[in-house]
Write a protein that holds these residues in place. Structure first.
Motif, PDB file in Angstrom:
ATOM      1  N   CYS A 102       9.980 -56.006  18.048  1.00  0.00           N
ATOM      2  CA  CYS A 102      10.454 -57.315  18.514  1.00  0.00           C
ATOM      3  C   CYS A 102       9.800 -57.747  19.823  1.00  0.00           C
ATOM      4  N   GLU A 132       3.714 -66.834  13.331  1.00  0.00           N
ATOM      5  CA  GLU A 132       4.126 -67.037  11.949  1.00  0.00           C
ATOM      6  C   GLU A 132       3.467 -66.056  10.991  1.00  0.00           C
ATOM      7  N   ASN A 133       2.218 -65.784  11.193  1.00  0.00           N
ATOM      8  CA  ASN A 133       1.472 -64.988  10.215  1.00  0.00           C
ATOM      9  C   ASN A 133       1.511 -63.485  10.503  1.00  0.00           C
ATOM     10  N   TYR A 135       3.522 -61.710  13.508  1.00  0.00           N
ATOM     11  CA  TYR A 135       4.644 -61.079  14.212  1.00  0.00           C
ATOM     12  C   TYR A 135       5.991 -61.337  13.558  1.00  0.00           C
ATOM     13  N   LEU A 136       6.291 -62.577  13.291  1.00  0.00           N
ATOM     14  CA  LEU A 136       7.628 -62.889  12.762  1.00  0.00           C
ATOM     15  C   LEU A 136       7.921 -62.237  11.410  1.00  0.00           C
ATOM     16  N   PRO A 137       6.957 -62.110  10.494  1.00  0.00           N
ATOM     17  CA  PRO A 137       7.297 -61.436   9.223  1.00  0.00           C
ATOM     18  C   PRO A 137       7.799 -60.003   9.413  1.00  0.00           C
ATOM     19  N   ARG A 138       7.436 -59.306  10.485  1.00  0.00           N
ATOM     20  CA  ARG A 138       7.874 -57.933  10.706  1.00  0.00           C
ATOM     21  C   ARG A 138       9.345 -57.861  11.099  1.00  0.00           C
ATOM     22  N   SER A 140      11.665 -60.499  10.534  1.00  0.00           N
ATOM     23  CA  SER A 140      12.272 -61.718  10.011  1.00  0.00           C
ATOM     24  C   SER A 140      13.762 -61.565   9.734  1.00  0.00           C
ATOM     25  N   GLN A 141      14.257 -60.279   9.669  1.00  0.00           N
ATOM     26  CA  GLN A 141      15.663 -60.083   9.337  1.00  0.00           C
ATOM     27  C   GLN A 141      16.587 -60.376  10.505  1.00  0.00           C
ATOM     28  N   CYS A 145      14.841 -64.373  15.247  1.00  0.00           N
ATOM     29  CA  CYS A 145      13.596 -64.751  14.565  1.00  0.00           C
ATOM     30  C   CYS A 145      13.796 -66.001  13.726  1.00  0.00           C
ATOM     31  N   GLN A 146      14.928 -66.085  13.107  1.00  0.00           N
ATOM     32  CA  GLN A 146      15.218 -67.283  12.326  1.00  0.00           C
ATOM     33  C   GLN A 146      15.263 -68.509  13.238  1.00  0.00           C
ATOM     34  N   ILE A 149      11.753 -69.355  14.057  1.00  0.00           N
ATOM     35  CA  ILE A 149      11.097 -69.976  12.890  1.00  0.00           C
ATOM     36  C   ILE A 149      11.525 -71.428  12.747  1.00  0.00           C
TER      37      ILE A 149
END
Length: 771
Positions: A102, A132-133, A135-138, A140-141, A145-146, A149
């Motif tokens: 994080c 978006e491509n 860091y956040l996908p790691r 995203s839970q 992060c939401q 986004i």
């Protein structure tokens, strides 16, 4: 089976056999039990023995368990603590791992916020893209992060709005600074042209330096010094003049372009930019209504346009796709059409040739500047040819006023020169040559008046003024020579000719002035060849060239002379009419006064003095004027006799009239103008002479007898004229009884008069029938 086969007693038999089978099994069981009974008894016995040991063991196990439980309570507590610590350790490890995932996200988001604060929007977009491509996908839970986004699109829109606002500020900035940018670019183009011209002249000098080696070395050193100074001056100017990049910050448009490209809206941005620039182009191309009044209005107009296209050219070369060559060419063609229409309209309002000339110079600099940026400007130079015609028109109007002022100020008398110095001053202004006059001693008079050298000087000034417009038009010397000759022809054939014609028609211009005008035009006509030499010297084009236009000054001055001559004839006739109008004959007098009428003597004296002035005129002109005056005088006297309002004429009046005609004939025979052969001038009065002789001699028999013959003594007497005059005399005799004595003393003569009247009427009637 037999039970189910419906055999009789089958069931009974089956039951019997079943009982037998059971008994057999019971016996086998009994045998087996008997066989194992002893073992069973022994096992029971042993089991009873073991029970006592089992009780002891149970007590021991219970005691051992109690003691073990007491001993394991501390272990259990330690074990539970260990388990709890290990769970905490595992949780901490998990948290550390998650935080390690994080923290980069948070760091990037913090970096994004910082970039937004310092207005590094393009970097902020790159940071968003990484978030978006990568860091956040790691992570995203996680809820934060939401939230991130959800905020990123808002931040993109904010960046788009901010960058668009910066772009609008940029567009407003270049709109405000376009005139200064254009002014700077035009100055640079003008300096570059001046430098190129200096360099070309320098090269031309260097080309001839090889003629003499020693002299060439000196020239070379001088040329190097001059060229060095030129470069230094040019460098100084370059340091002083700011470029477009210095005047306008182009970073907003670059930044906005990159931002929209990153966001995938590059096409939207391009369309918006081009649309706004087209709107600005229309505003720039819209001139002020008073632009044509001052050169500053035109300069500001051109500077704004140049500034606009300099910016577009800069955008074209530093960006990819935002502005294309096709787009700029399309925009330039639209602008060029509008510029030409505006200049064509506003230049037509210009009445000052100096303003038109300055406009031409501005257009040349404007065209050269934009041509340096790759824009086609041929149509502008074509427009200059139209403006050249307008310039010539304004010059013609200006010179028309100058010519009028010169003519108004002229005294229309020969130029007096008191000494050699004054003579040389006049000769330096006008190419005059007269060997006969040169032989005369001072003081003396030149034949032309003061307006001739002034007109000649002004024609040369006009040629210089016309030449100024032809400079920098990228035309050959032959074309410039042709332009000068055509414009000079317009000056001579239209402007000067019109001024001369108007001058000749003015009421205050008398016969003396008309004579001087004829002399002036003669000398101006002779000076035309010097004007042609003057143009040839300016353009270095020989007059022998096939396509060289000739000056039409000869026809101009000939037409002016003919008009002056006609005006002389007209004014002479008008003057004669004025004298005739003051004639006061007593048509009923009984006898003449014995001398000519006073008005006629005054008229003859006027004509004699007037014709003396004509000595400087060409002989044919003076002779024509004299003949025209005599003919008009004769005709006026004849009309006076035959006037329908005159009802009666006495013989005494005829005799008085005859004395006046004799004075006219004496004037004609005195050769007032040399060059007449014999009695040619007297023939102007032949009609009057024969008519008066007929009445004075009363030779009607001869007239009637010889009428119609070529040898008739009264060949010029028309029967209707004679009849009209005779009837006036007849009426007079009846009213005043002048012929009463004749009727008493000589009735035959009275009858003769009646007979003559009848015969004359018959002749008149015969002539009318023949006609």
């Amino acid at each position: 089976r037999s039970v189910y086969d419906d055999q009789p007693n089958a069931h009974q038999k089956f039951m019997e056999k079943l009982d037998a089978c059971i008994r057999n099994h019971d016996r086998e069981i009994e045998k087996m039990c008997n066989f194992h009974h002893q073992g069973f008894v022994d096992a029971i016995t042993e089991l009873l023995k073991v029970r006592a040991d089992a009780e002891k063991l149970k007590v021991q196990v219970t005691d051992t368990n109690r003691r073990l439980q007491d001993a394991g309570k501390e272990v259990i507590a330690q074990t539970e603590e260990i388990i709890r610590c290990r769970v905490q350790q595992r949780n901490i490890t998990t948290v550390v791992e998650k935080l390690q995932l994080c923290l980069p996200v948070l760091e990037m988001y913090s970096k994004l916020k910082e970039q937004m604060n310092v207005k590094r929007y393009y970097s902020a977009l790159k940071t968003m893209e990484q978030l978006e491509n990568l860091y956040l996908p790691r992570v995203s839970q996680y809820r934060f992060c939401q939230i991130m986004i959800e905020n990123l699109p808002k931040l993109r829109e904010e960046i788009k709005e901010i960058s668009m606002s910066d772009l609008k500020d940029f567009l407003e900035s270049i709109r405000k600074h376009s005139d200064r940018i254009g002014e700077t670019a035009m100055k640079q183009a003008q300096q570059q042209k001046t430098f190129s011209t200096t360099l070309q002249k320098q090269n031309n000098v260097n080309y001839g330096r090889n003629m003499h080696l020693g002299r060439g070395r000196i020239s070379e050193s001088k040329n190097e010094i001059t060229l060095k100074r030129t470069f230094e001056d040019d460098d100084e100017h370059e340091e002083e003049i700011l470029t477009a990049q210095d005047l306008v910050d182009f970073s907003p448009v670059y930044r906005c372009l990159h931002i929209y490209s990153v966001l995938g809206d590059g096409e939207i941005f391009e369309n918006y930019y081009r649309k706004q620039r087209r709107k600005q182009a229309r505003l720039v191309l819209q001139p002020q209504s008073s632009m044509h009044e001052t050169v500053e209005g035109y300069r500001r107009y051109f500077s704004q346009i140049v500034g606009f296209f300099v910016v577009e050219d800069h955008i074209l070369h530093v960006t990819q796709g935002l502005v294309t060559r096709t787009y700029t060419d399309e925009l330039w063609n639209m602008a060029l059409s509008k510029i030409i229409a505006v200049l064509r309209t506003h230049s037509s309002y210009c009445t000052d040739p100096d303003l038109v000339l300055e406009l031409k110079n501005l257009i040349v600099v404007f065209a050269d500047t934009l041509q340096g940026y790759g824009f086609p400007v041929n149509r502008l130079f074509d427009l200059l040819f139209e403006i050249r015609d307008q310039y010539n028109e304004t010059l013609l109007k200006k010179w028309s006023g100058l010519f009028r002022d010169i003519f108004e100020a002229d005294n229309y008398s020969p130029i007096p020169v008191a000494n050699e110095e004054e003579y040389k001053i006049v000769i330096s202004k006008f190419p005059f040559q007269d060997p006969e006059l040169d032989k005369q001693s001072f003081p003396k008079k030149l034949p032309m008046s003061q307006s001739v050298p002034q007109i000649y000087i002004q024609v040369k000034e006009f040629i210089y003024a016309s030449l100024k417009f032809s400079e920098s038009l990228h035309r050959s010397s032959t074309e410039i020579d042709d332009m000068l000759r055509k414009s000079t022809n317009l000056l001579l054939t239209r402007t000067l000719s019109s001024c001369l014609q108007n001058l000749i028609k003015k009421p205050h211009i008398g016969l003396t002035e008309l004579v001087q005008i004829i002399i002036n035009t003669t000398h101006l006509e002779q000076a035309c060849k010097y004007l042609e030499d003057f143009i040839s010297n300016i353009t270095n084009i020989s007059q022998l060239t096939v396509h060289t236009t000739r000056l039409y000054g000869l026809s101009t001055f000939k037409d002016a002379r003919h008009a002056a001559e006609g005006e002389i004839y007209t004014k002479l006739n008008q003057k004669i009419d004025e004298f005739i109008q003051i004639a006061d004959y007593d048509w009923t007098m009984s006898e003449s006064d014995g001398r000519a009428s006073g008005y006629l003597m005054d008229l003859i004296n006027f004509l004699r003095s007037t014709f003396q002035v004509f000595t400087h005129l060409p002989g044919k002109v003076a002779q024509t004027a004299c003949m025209s005056a005599c003919q008009h005088l004769s005709m006026s006297l004849m009309q006076m006799l035959l006037d329908s309002e005159l009802k009666q004429i006495s013989m005494g009046a005829i005799q008085q009239f005859n004395l006046d005609v004799i004075q006219c004939e004496l004037f004609a025979s005195s050769e007032p103008v040399p060059g007449f052969q014999g009695d040619t001038l007297q023939l102007a009065f032949i009609d009057l002479r024969q008519l008066l002789d007929l009445f004075m001699v009363w030779d009607w028999s001869t007239y009637l007898a010889d009428y119609g013959q070529a040898t008739s003594k009264y060949l010029r007497v028309n029967p209707s004229t004679a009849l009209t005059l005779l009837e006036k005399m007849k009426d007079s005799s009846k009213k005043n009884n002048i012929f009463a004595q004749f009727r008493k003393n000589d009735r035959d003569k009275q009858k003769l008069i009646e007979t003559v009247v009848k015969q004359l009427r018959s002749l008149v009637n015969g002539m009318s029938q023949h006609t």
